[in-house]
Design an enzyme around this catalytic site. Structure first.
Site, PDB file in Angstrom:
ATOM      1  CG  HIS A 116      -0.383 -27.346  32.960  1.00 64.54           C
ATOM      2  ND1 HIS A 116       0.356 -27.615  31.838  1.00 64.54           N
ATOM      3  CD2 HIS A 116      -1.016 -28.513  33.302  1.00 64.54           C
ATOM      4  CE1 HIS A 116       0.201 -28.889  31.504  1.00 64.54           C
ATOM      5  NE2 HIS A 116      -0.633 -29.457  32.380  1.00 64.54           N
TER       6      HIS A 116
ATOM      7  NE  ARG B  76      -3.659  -0.034   2.585  1.00 61.76           N
ATOM      8  CZ  ARG B  76      -4.821   0.199   1.972  1.00 61.76           C
ATOM      9  NH1 ARG B  76      -5.305  -0.680   1.120  1.00 61.76           N
ATOM     10  NH2 ARG B  76      -5.513   1.281   2.230  1.00 61.76           N
TER      11      ARG B  76
HETATM   12  P1  FAD Z   1      -6.787   4.728   7.310  1.00 62.78           P
HETATM   13  O1  FAD Z   1      -7.366   3.649   8.106  1.00 62.78           O
HETATM   14  O2  FAD Z   1      -6.489   4.472   5.872  1.00 62.78           O
HETATM   15  O3  FAD Z   1      -7.775   5.961   7.446  1.00 62.78           O
HETATM   16  C1  FAD Z   1      -7.610   7.136   6.760  1.00 62.78           C
HETATM   17  C2  FAD Z   1      -8.979   7.749   6.560  1.00 62.78           C
HETATM   18  O4  FAD Z   1      -8.794   9.062   6.087  1.00 62.78           O
HETATM   19  C3  FAD Z   1      -9.815   7.042   5.508  1.00 62.78           C
HETATM   20  O5  FAD Z   1     -11.056   6.692   6.039  1.00 62.78           O
HETATM   21  C4  FAD Z   1      -9.965   8.065   4.382  1.00 62.78           C
HETATM   22  O6  FAD Z   1     -11.258   8.023   3.789  1.00 62.78           O
HETATM   23  C5  FAD Z   1      -9.777   9.370   5.126  1.00 62.78           C
HETATM   24  N1  FAD Z   1      -9.240  10.443   4.313  1.00 62.78           N
HETATM   25  C6  FAD Z   1      -8.121  10.407   3.555  1.00 62.78           C
HETATM   26  N2  FAD Z   1      -7.913  11.621   3.000  1.00 62.78           N
HETATM   27  C7  FAD Z   1      -8.919  12.407   3.424  1.00 62.78           C
HETATM   28  C8  FAD Z   1      -9.246  13.784   3.199  1.00 62.78           C
HETATM   29  N3  FAD Z   1      -8.497  14.545   2.437  1.00 62.78           N
HETATM   30  N4  FAD Z   1     -10.360  14.262   3.783  1.00 62.78           N
HETATM   31  C9  FAD Z   1     -11.145  13.472   4.565  1.00 62.78           C
HETATM   32  N5  FAD Z   1     -10.878  12.195   4.821  1.00 62.78           N
HETATM   33  C10 FAD Z   1      -9.772  11.674   4.259  1.00 62.78           C
HETATM   34  N6  FAD Z   1      -3.596  -3.481  10.219  1.00 62.78           N
HETATM   35  C11 FAD Z   1      -3.510  -4.138  11.396  1.00 62.78           C
HETATM   36  O7  FAD Z   1      -2.889  -3.618  12.327  1.00 62.78           O
HETATM   37  N7  FAD Z   1      -4.108  -5.352  11.581  1.00 62.78           N
HETATM   38  C12 FAD Z   1      -4.794  -5.967  10.593  1.00 62.78           C
HETATM   39  O8  FAD Z   1      -5.317  -7.061  10.790  1.00 62.78           O
HETATM   40  C13 FAD Z   1      -4.888  -5.317   9.339  1.00 62.78           C
HETATM   41  N8  FAD Z   1      -5.582  -5.880   8.337  1.00 62.78           N
HETATM   42  C14 FAD Z   1      -5.686  -5.215   7.149  1.00 62.78           C
HETATM   43  C15 FAD Z   1      -6.372  -5.842   6.122  1.00 62.78           C
HETATM   44  C16 FAD Z   1      -6.494  -5.216   4.903  1.00 62.78           C
HETATM   45  C17 FAD Z   1      -7.242  -5.893   3.799  1.00 62.78           C
HETATM   46  C18 FAD Z   1      -5.930  -3.915   4.726  1.00 62.78           C
HETATM   47  C19 FAD Z   1      -6.086  -3.204   3.409  1.00 62.78           C
HETATM   48  C20 FAD Z   1      -5.253  -3.296   5.734  1.00 62.78           C
HETATM   49  C21 FAD Z   1      -5.105  -3.949   6.955  1.00 62.78           C
HETATM   50  N9  FAD Z   1      -4.394  -3.384   8.007  1.00 62.78           N
HETATM   51  C22 FAD Z   1      -4.275  -4.051   9.194  1.00 62.78           C
HETATM   52  C23 FAD Z   1      -3.758  -2.060   7.892  1.00 62.78           C
HETATM   53  C24 FAD Z   1      -4.630  -0.991   8.570  1.00 62.78           C
HETATM   54  O9  FAD Z   1      -5.907  -0.992   7.976  1.00 62.78           O
HETATM   55  C25 FAD Z   1      -3.985   0.374   8.429  1.00 62.78           C
HETATM   56  O10 FAD Z   1      -2.653   0.336   8.891  1.00 62.78           O
HETATM   57  C26 FAD Z   1      -4.754   1.404   9.236  1.00 62.78           C
HETATM   58  O11 FAD Z   1      -6.091   1.480   8.804  1.00 62.78           O
HETATM   59  C27 FAD Z   1      -4.083   2.773   9.118  1.00 62.78           C
HETATM   60  O12 FAD Z   1      -4.822   3.712   9.813  1.00 62.78           O
HETATM   61  P2  FAD Z   1      -4.810   5.259   9.388  1.00 62.78           P
HETATM   62  O13 FAD Z   1      -5.701   5.940  10.333  1.00 62.78           O
HETATM   63  O14 FAD Z   1      -3.416   5.719   9.232  1.00 62.78           O
HETATM   64  O15 FAD Z   1      -5.425   5.269   7.916  1.00 62.78           O
HETATM   65  P1  NAD Z   2       3.019  -6.447   1.883  1.00 62.91           P
HETATM   66  O1  NAD Z   2       4.038  -5.400   1.848  1.00 62.91           O
HETATM   67  O2  NAD Z   2       2.722  -7.159   3.140  1.00 62.91           O
HETATM   68  O3  NAD Z   2       3.394  -7.576   0.818  1.00 62.91           O
HETATM   69  C1  NAD Z   2       3.558  -7.291  -0.531  1.00 62.91           C
HETATM   70  C2  NAD Z   2       4.266  -8.464  -1.184  1.00 62.91           C
HETATM   71  O4  NAD Z   2       4.223  -8.264  -2.585  1.00 62.91           O
HETATM   72  C3  NAD Z   2       5.738  -8.558  -0.782  1.00 62.91           C
HETATM   73  O5  NAD Z   2       6.031  -9.888  -0.466  1.00 62.91           O
HETATM   74  C4  NAD Z   2       6.467  -8.084  -2.026  1.00 62.91           C
HETATM   75  O6  NAD Z   2       7.743  -8.671  -2.187  1.00 62.91           O
HETATM   76  C5  NAD Z   2       5.510  -8.555  -3.116  1.00 62.91           C
HETATM   77  N1  NAD Z   2       5.620  -7.829  -4.374  1.00 62.91           N
HETATM   78  C6  NAD Z   2       5.873  -6.516  -4.567  1.00 62.91           C
HETATM   79  N2  NAD Z   2       5.845  -6.224  -5.881  1.00 62.91           N
HETATM   80  C7  NAD Z   2       5.556  -7.384  -6.525  1.00 62.91           C
HETATM   81  C8  NAD Z   2       5.374  -7.741  -7.891  1.00 62.91           C
HETATM   82  N3  NAD Z   2       5.474  -6.827  -8.850  1.00 62.91           N
HETATM   83  N4  NAD Z   2       5.080  -9.016  -8.196  1.00 62.91           N
HETATM   84  C9  NAD Z   2       4.972  -9.954  -7.217  1.00 62.91           C
HETATM   85  N5  NAD Z   2       5.128  -9.680  -5.908  1.00 62.91           N
HETATM   86  C10 NAD Z   2       5.409  -8.412  -5.563  1.00 62.91           C
HETATM   87  O7  NAD Z   2       1.713  -5.765   1.272  1.00 62.91           O
HETATM   88  P2  NAD Z   2       0.185  -6.213   1.280  1.00 62.91           P
HETATM   89  O8  NAD Z   2       0.041  -7.660   1.541  1.00 62.91           O
HETATM   90  O9  NAD Z   2      -0.390  -5.609   0.055  1.00 62.91           O
HETATM   91  O10 NAD Z   2      -0.378  -5.432   2.514  1.00 62.91           O
HETATM   92  C11 NAD Z   2      -0.250  -4.012   2.586  1.00 62.91           C
HETATM   93  C12 NAD Z   2      -0.087  -3.573   4.007  1.00 62.91           C
HETATM   94  O11 NAD Z   2      -1.316  -3.662   4.700  1.00 62.91           O
HETATM   95  C13 NAD Z   2       0.860  -4.453   4.797  1.00 62.91           C
HETATM   96  O12 NAD Z   2       2.192  -4.008   4.634  1.00 62.91           O
HETATM   97  C14 NAD Z   2       0.413  -4.261   6.189  1.00 62.91           C
HETATM   98  O13 NAD Z   2       1.060  -3.131   6.704  1.00 62.91           O
HETATM   99  C15 NAD Z   2      -1.070  -3.977   6.049  1.00 62.91           C
HETATM  100  N6  NAD Z   2      -1.827  -5.181   6.423  1.00 62.91           N
HETATM  101  C16 NAD Z   2      -1.647  -5.681   7.674  1.00 62.91           C
HETATM  102  C17 NAD Z   2      -2.333  -6.819   8.052  1.00 62.91           C
HETATM  103  C18 NAD Z   2      -2.114  -7.377   9.406  1.00 62.91           C
HETATM  104  O14 NAD Z   2      -1.527  -6.700  10.236  1.00 62.91           O
HETATM  105  N7  NAD Z   2      -2.556  -8.596   9.687  1.00 62.91           N
HETATM  106  C19 NAD Z   2      -3.200  -7.442   7.161  1.00 62.91           C
HETATM  107  C20 NAD Z   2      -3.343  -6.912   5.914  1.00 62.91           C
HETATM  108  C21 NAD Z   2      -2.661  -5.758   5.557  1.00 62.91           C
END
Ligand code: FAD
Ligand code: NAD
Length: 466
Positions: A445, A274
């Protein structure tokens, strides 16, 4: 006259909403601008929460299909109602996003719906359904989060070629799915659809899965995922996806060079990372520029400019909800004149696969690279009594401690419940515990947590159950 606030926060995700609530608790007049229809950001709407709801449900489905019989539990027929599974996911999201709105009210945080941008020192412009207005802000906090990193040549349509958002909302189980990227999302959402019946192939550019995780953990986990049926194509580059036919054709070639080949599939999930969502935030009005990856430059206190702060996914560091949350609280406290603090050395990472993978602190490779003298303690889940009773014996715990002081430097776990077990390790490390401190703490345990204790005992070579 413009509306005036002590603090205006742009973004209502875990960073922004926790910052807003803490500001409210500290008696500051605070507004949080969010452009989505609901609060909670990526995490609650299309990230952590919906993915965990599907991971949990799909794990139960697979458990029933593969293991209930061995527990002596029989049933006539097992069926999958994907619509119902998606509905329970939506319920979890709905309850939690409403929960944030409730906490806003309780803590006197004003939620302003619209898009916010900085309009110079102490000014934020909001464009919503009622037009554009300018707010006066003593302090501005940017918490704009992140978005999916695109893969050149692969156009996401969120139907057949999906990002995590589309992969959380597929209308049927595809026969085949190609996952591009063996990171956290690839392994978690790849697991969901494999459990529900898809044939999943994970294509990864590097020659290992999960960059950033400890190499021993990766080796153990990859073997387990392969045994579950996930196929890995490591060291493989995706050249493009041809979506012109009924099935998708993914062209791949060895990352180090060589002949291309085609993988036919029904759905492609693009999850190669991301990137910060930092376009059009008005940063130029305060003389700030994001770097070429979109990261907003902030100092050690998350200050970007006089009266402007940035937190969460849009600044450097792991893109994790709990890291964003910590930063949100710390900035609120700093704004209120308190000593807000984030201990970046003890932020845990969890991958919610089965078994889960969790770690905190340094990997063994990082210690070697830094020339640190360390000791290791290992413990296999196979030797843990609770894991035996629960038939969850896959995995291990590994503890790395300083060779001289015995301070715990890193803990790495592959195990059912690893995401919960890692909290003990993070707490121990936050208090700078030694491995002996963990080893001499009585653990109940039979519990899985005894494996953490046994690994700690292993650092000094007095493991008892193996
Ligand atoms: P965000 O959650 O991205 O929030 C930012 C918000 O700002 C958004 O709602 C957006 O609409 C709003 N925004 C942006 N620009 C503007 C603007 N100009 N005006 C008004 N609003 C705006 N992390 C974990 O720790 N555990 C997990 O299990 C996990 N699972 C994930 C699974 C997936 C599929 C994904 C995609 C991510 C996951 N993550 C996980 C990562 C986690 O979601 C992010 O690290 C976290 O949401 C970041 O928080 P944030 O507040 O920085 O940003
Ligand atoms: P990631 O950074 O975890 O993994 C991306 C993977 O894609 C890496 O292994 C990288 O080497 C590979 N990659 C990059 N370019 C490529 C290419 N051109 N072809 C093939 N492989 C390639 O990223 P993600 O899985 O997209 O997740 C994004 C972020 O969202 C994570 O870094 C994490 O911070 C957050 N996230 C966290 C959780 C959690 O905490 N459980 C769950 C989901 C997402």
């Amino acid at each position: 006259m413009a509306d005036s606030y002590d603090v205006v926060i742009i973004g209502g995700g875990p960073g922004g909403y926790n910052c807003a609530i803490r500001c409210g608790q500290l008696g500051l007049k605070v507004a949080c601008i969010e452009s989505r229809a609901t609060l909670g950001g990526t995490c609650l709407n299309v990230g952590c929460i919906p993915s965990k709801a599907l991971l949990h449900a799909s794990e139960l489905y697979e458990e029933a299909k593969e293991r209930f019989e061995s527990y002596g539990i029989g049933f006539d027929a097992l069926s999958l109602d994907l619509d119902r599974m998606m509905a329970q996911k939506a319920d979890a999201v709905d309850g939690l996003t409403k929960g944030v709105a409730f906490l806003f009210k309780k803590n006197k945080v004003e939620w302003i719906s619209g898009r916010g941008k900085v309009a110079g020192k102490g000014k934020v412009e909001v464009t919503g359904a009622d037009g554009t207005r300018t707010l006066e802000a003593g302090q501005i906090v940017i918490a704009a989060g992140s978005e999916v990193a695109p893969l050149p040549g692969v156009e996401i349509d969120e139907t057949r070629i999906v990002s995590s958002t589309g992969a959380l909302a597929l209308e049927e189980v595809p026969d085949r799915m190609v996952v591009i990227g063996a990171g956290v999302i690839g392994l978690e959402l790849g697991s969901v659809w494999r459990r529900l019946g898809a044939e999943v192939t994970v294509v990864e550019y590097l020659d290992r899965i999960m960059p950033g995780a400890d190499a021993d953990v990766v080796k153990t986990a990859q073997k387990l995922f392969a045994k579950q049926g996930m196929q890995f194509r490591l060291g493989t580059k995706v050249e493009g996806v041809d979506a012109s036919g009924k099935t998708l054709k993914v062209s791949v070639s060895p990352a180090k060079g060589g002949d291309s080949e085609t993988i036919e599939t029904d759905v492609v999930l693009v999850c190669i990372g991301r990137r910060p969502a930092t376009q059009d935030l008005g940063l130029e009005t305060i003389g700030v520029e994001a770097d070429k990856r979109g990261v907003i430059p902030a100092d050690d206190h998350l200050k970007v400019a006089d009266g402007v702060w940035a937190i969460g996914d849009c600044v450097a560091g792991p893109m994790l909800a709990h890291k964003a949350e910590e930063e949100g609280v710390a900035v609120a406290e700093r704004i209120a004149g308190k000593a807000g603090h984030v201990d970046y050395g003890v932020i845990p990472s969890v991958v919610y696969t089965a078994p889960e993978i969790a770690w905190v602190g340094a990997t063994e490779d990082a210690l070697k690279e830094a020339g640190r003298d360390y000791k290791t303690g290992n413990f296999p889940m196979m030797a843990n009594s609770r894991a035996r009773t629960n038939h969850t014996t896959d995995g291990m715990v590994k503890i790395l401690a300083d060779a001289k002081t015995d301070e715990v430097l890193g803990v790495h776990i592959v195990a059912t419940g690893a995401g919960e077990l890692i909290a003990e390790a993070a707490l121990a490390m936050a208090f700078r515990a030694s491995s002996e401190d963990i080893a001499r703490t009585c653990h109940a345990h039979p519990t899985l947590s005894e494996a953490v204790r046994q690994a700690a005992m292993g650092v000094e070579g007095w493991t008892m159950q193996a």
